[in-house]
Design a protein around this motif. Sequence first.
Motif, PDB file in Angstrom:
ATOM      1  N   GLY A 122     -34.145  52.911   7.472  1.00 37.50           N
ATOM      2  CA  GLY A 122     -35.607  52.884   7.479  1.00 37.50           C
ATOM      3  C   GLY A 122     -36.222  53.143   6.113  1.00 37.50           C
ATOM      4  O   GLY A 122     -37.317  52.671   5.819  1.00 37.50           O
ATOM      5  N   PHE A 123     -35.495  53.876   5.278  1.00 40.97           N
ATOM      6  CA  PHE A 123     -35.952  54.120   3.906  1.00 40.97           C
ATOM      7  C   PHE A 123     -35.372  53.094   2.933  1.00 40.97           C
ATOM      8  O   PHE A 123     -35.353  53.309   1.729  1.00 40.97           O
ATOM      9  CB  PHE A 123     -35.595  55.540   3.452  1.00 40.97           C
ATOM     10  CG  PHE A 123     -36.533  56.580   3.976  1.00 40.97           C
ATOM     11  CD1 PHE A 123     -37.838  56.668   3.510  1.00 40.97           C
ATOM     12  CD2 PHE A 123     -36.117  57.482   4.951  1.00 40.97           C
ATOM     13  CE1 PHE A 123     -38.707  57.632   3.995  1.00 40.97           C
ATOM     14  CE2 PHE A 123     -36.985  58.445   5.447  1.00 40.97           C
ATOM     15  CZ  PHE A 123     -38.279  58.522   4.972  1.00 40.97           C
ATOM     16  N   ASP A 124     -34.871  51.981   3.457  1.00 40.32           N
ATOM     17  CA  ASP A 124     -34.322  50.872   2.668  1.00 40.32           C
ATOM     18  C   ASP A 124     -33.103  51.299   1.851  1.00 40.32           C
ATOM     19  O   ASP A 124     -32.955  50.937   0.689  1.00 40.32           O
ATOM     20  CB  ASP A 124     -35.402  50.250   1.776  1.00 40.32           C
ATOM     21  CG  ASP A 124     -35.002  48.862   1.283  1.00 40.32           C
ATOM     22  OD1 ASP A 124     -34.224  48.178   1.975  1.00 40.32           O
ATOM     23  OD2 ASP A 124     -35.457  48.486   0.190  1.00 40.32           O
ATOM     24  N   TYR A 125     -32.217  52.062   2.474  1.00 44.51           N
ATOM     25  CA  TYR A 125     -30.917  52.418   1.920  1.00 44.51           C
ATOM     26  C   TYR A 125     -30.986  52.980   0.492  1.00 44.51           C
ATOM     27  O   TYR A 125     -30.491  52.365  -0.450  1.00 44.51           O
ATOM     28  CB  TYR A 125     -29.979  51.203   1.920  1.00 44.51           C
ATOM     29  CG  TYR A 125     -30.005  50.403   3.187  1.00 44.51           C
ATOM     30  CD1 TYR A 125     -29.271  50.801   4.294  1.00 44.51           C
ATOM     31  CD2 TYR A 125     -30.763  49.234   3.284  1.00 44.51           C
ATOM     32  CE1 TYR A 125     -29.283  50.060   5.469  1.00 44.51           C
ATOM     33  CE2 TYR A 125     -30.781  48.490   4.446  1.00 44.51           C
ATOM     34  CZ  TYR A 125     -30.050  48.905   5.545  1.00 44.51           C
ATOM     35  OH  TYR A 125     -30.066  48.179   6.703  1.00 44.51           O
ATOM     36  N   PRO A 126     -31.587  54.138   0.306  1.00 46.05           N
ATOM     37  CA  PRO A 126     -31.631  54.709  -1.051  1.00 46.05           C
ATOM     38  C   PRO A 126     -30.221  54.822  -1.636  1.00 46.05           C
ATOM     39  O   PRO A 126     -29.258  55.131  -0.927  1.00 46.05           O
ATOM     40  CB  PRO A 126     -32.228  56.100  -0.830  1.00 46.05           C
ATOM     41  CG  PRO A 126     -32.917  56.022   0.493  1.00 46.05           C
ATOM     42  CD  PRO A 126     -32.171  55.021   1.309  1.00 46.05           C
ATOM     43  N   ASP A 127     -30.104  54.552  -2.928  1.00 46.66           N
ATOM     44  CA  ASP A 127     -28.799  54.577  -3.604  1.00 46.66           C
ATOM     45  C   ASP A 127     -28.021  55.857  -3.312  1.00 46.66           C
ATOM     46  O   ASP A 127     -26.810  55.817  -3.099  1.00 46.66           O
ATOM     47  CB  ASP A 127     -28.981  54.447  -5.117  1.00 46.66           C
ATOM     48  CG  ASP A 127     -29.445  53.071  -5.537  1.00 46.66           C
ATOM     49  OD1 ASP A 127     -29.303  52.114  -4.752  1.00 46.66           O
ATOM     50  OD2 ASP A 127     -29.962  52.960  -6.665  1.00 46.66           O
ATOM     51  N   LEU A 128     -28.714  56.969  -3.312  1.00 44.19           N
ATOM     52  CA  LEU A 128     -28.083  58.267  -3.113  1.00 44.19           C
ATOM     53  C   LEU A 128     -27.347  58.372  -1.776  1.00 44.19           C
ATOM     54  O   LEU A 128     -26.385  59.125  -1.649  1.00 44.19           O
ATOM     55  CB  LEU A 128     -29.149  59.371  -3.208  1.00 44.19           C
ATOM     56  CG  LEU A 128     -28.697  60.803  -3.054  1.00 44.19           C
ATOM     57  CD1 LEU A 128     -27.736  61.185  -4.183  1.00 44.19           C
ATOM     58  CD2 LEU A 128     -29.895  61.732  -3.055  1.00 44.19           C
ATOM     59  N   PHE A 129     -27.765  57.588  -0.771  1.00 38.57           N
ATOM     60  CA  PHE A 129     -27.203  57.704   0.576  1.00 38.57           C
ATOM     61  C   PHE A 129     -26.314  56.528   0.981  1.00 38.57           C
ATOM     62  O   PHE A 129     -25.873  56.455   2.121  1.00 38.57           O
ATOM     63  CB  PHE A 129     -28.333  57.866   1.599  1.00 38.57           C
ATOM     64  CG  PHE A 129     -29.098  59.141   1.411  1.00 38.57           C
ATOM     65  CD1 PHE A 129     -28.549  60.358   1.772  1.00 38.57           C
ATOM     66  CD2 PHE A 129     -30.363  59.124   0.852  1.00 38.57           C
ATOM     67  CE1 PHE A 129     -29.242  61.539   1.585  1.00 38.57           C
ATOM     68  CE2 PHE A 129     -31.073  60.294   0.665  1.00 38.57           C
ATOM     69  CZ  PHE A 129     -30.509  61.504   1.029  1.00 38.57           C
ATOM     70  N   ARG A 130     -26.045  55.606   0.091  1.00 33.61           N
ATOM     71  CA  ARG A 130     -25.272  54.413   0.463  1.00 33.61           C
ATOM     72  C   ARG A 130     -23.830  54.736   0.839  1.00 33.61           C
ATOM     73  O   ARG A 130     -23.300  54.192   1.800  1.00 33.61           O
ATOM     74  CB  ARG A 130     -25.325  53.375  -0.651  1.00 33.61           C
ATOM     75  CG  ARG A 130     -26.693  52.730  -0.734  1.00 33.61           C
ATOM     76  CD  ARG A 130     -26.772  51.694  -1.821  1.00 33.61           C
ATOM     77  NE  ARG A 130     -28.101  51.070  -1.799  1.00 33.61           N
ATOM     78  CZ  ARG A 130     -28.474  50.120  -2.614  1.00 33.61           C
ATOM     79  NH1 ARG A 130     -27.629  49.662  -3.542  1.00 33.61           N
ATOM     80  NH2 ARG A 130     -29.685  49.605  -2.532  1.00 33.61           N
TER      81      ARG A 130
END
Length: 185
Positions: free
Chosen positions: A94-102
């Motif tokens: 939903g947050f468009d896959y932030p880099d930190l969480f990929r």
Amino acid sequence: ECLSELLVNESENEFNTTTNPKAGPTAHRLILSRECSAAMSLRKRSYGYHLTHKLLFYIVLGRQRFANVDRSFVADGQRTLCEQILRESELIAGFDYPDLFRDLFMEQVFLCAFGNAPPMVEFTNPAWLAAIVSWQNGEGCFKYYGDEGDGVVGPNALTTHCSTHMTGVGAALLGLFARLQLVGQ
């Protein structure tokens, strides 16, 4: 540490056998430390990597066939953990896959698609797979967002273009999705 306890447990308890017909004549009993029992308890709320690592523990536990571990308890535990993970995965998407969480997201999708038979349909979402594929770089690898500088090699880097951990998770995930397509899941 808890996965290690689980995996070494059988050899450490080779004389602790049972004649439980469901478990087989040479099945061993699971003995965990108090710390691991507490950390892996389904009653303890977990988030992020602890939640995915707890699921990995339950996946491995389900394949060990200990005499004193109820398989339906383990299967129910895996489903419960994946339901919790699904909420986090949907939030990340939903947050468009932030880099930190990929990396976390790929672990979540892989473990819940792999660990449940059949996999929860939410974790075989084609839009999620498309997003994950788009994270591959020109080398066909996955790389942590912090390793982006020219010539920068991160702590888990195979090369300046590839993270060993993230690429391994990505490769496992893509292989699993290919298998699920072949078997019609």
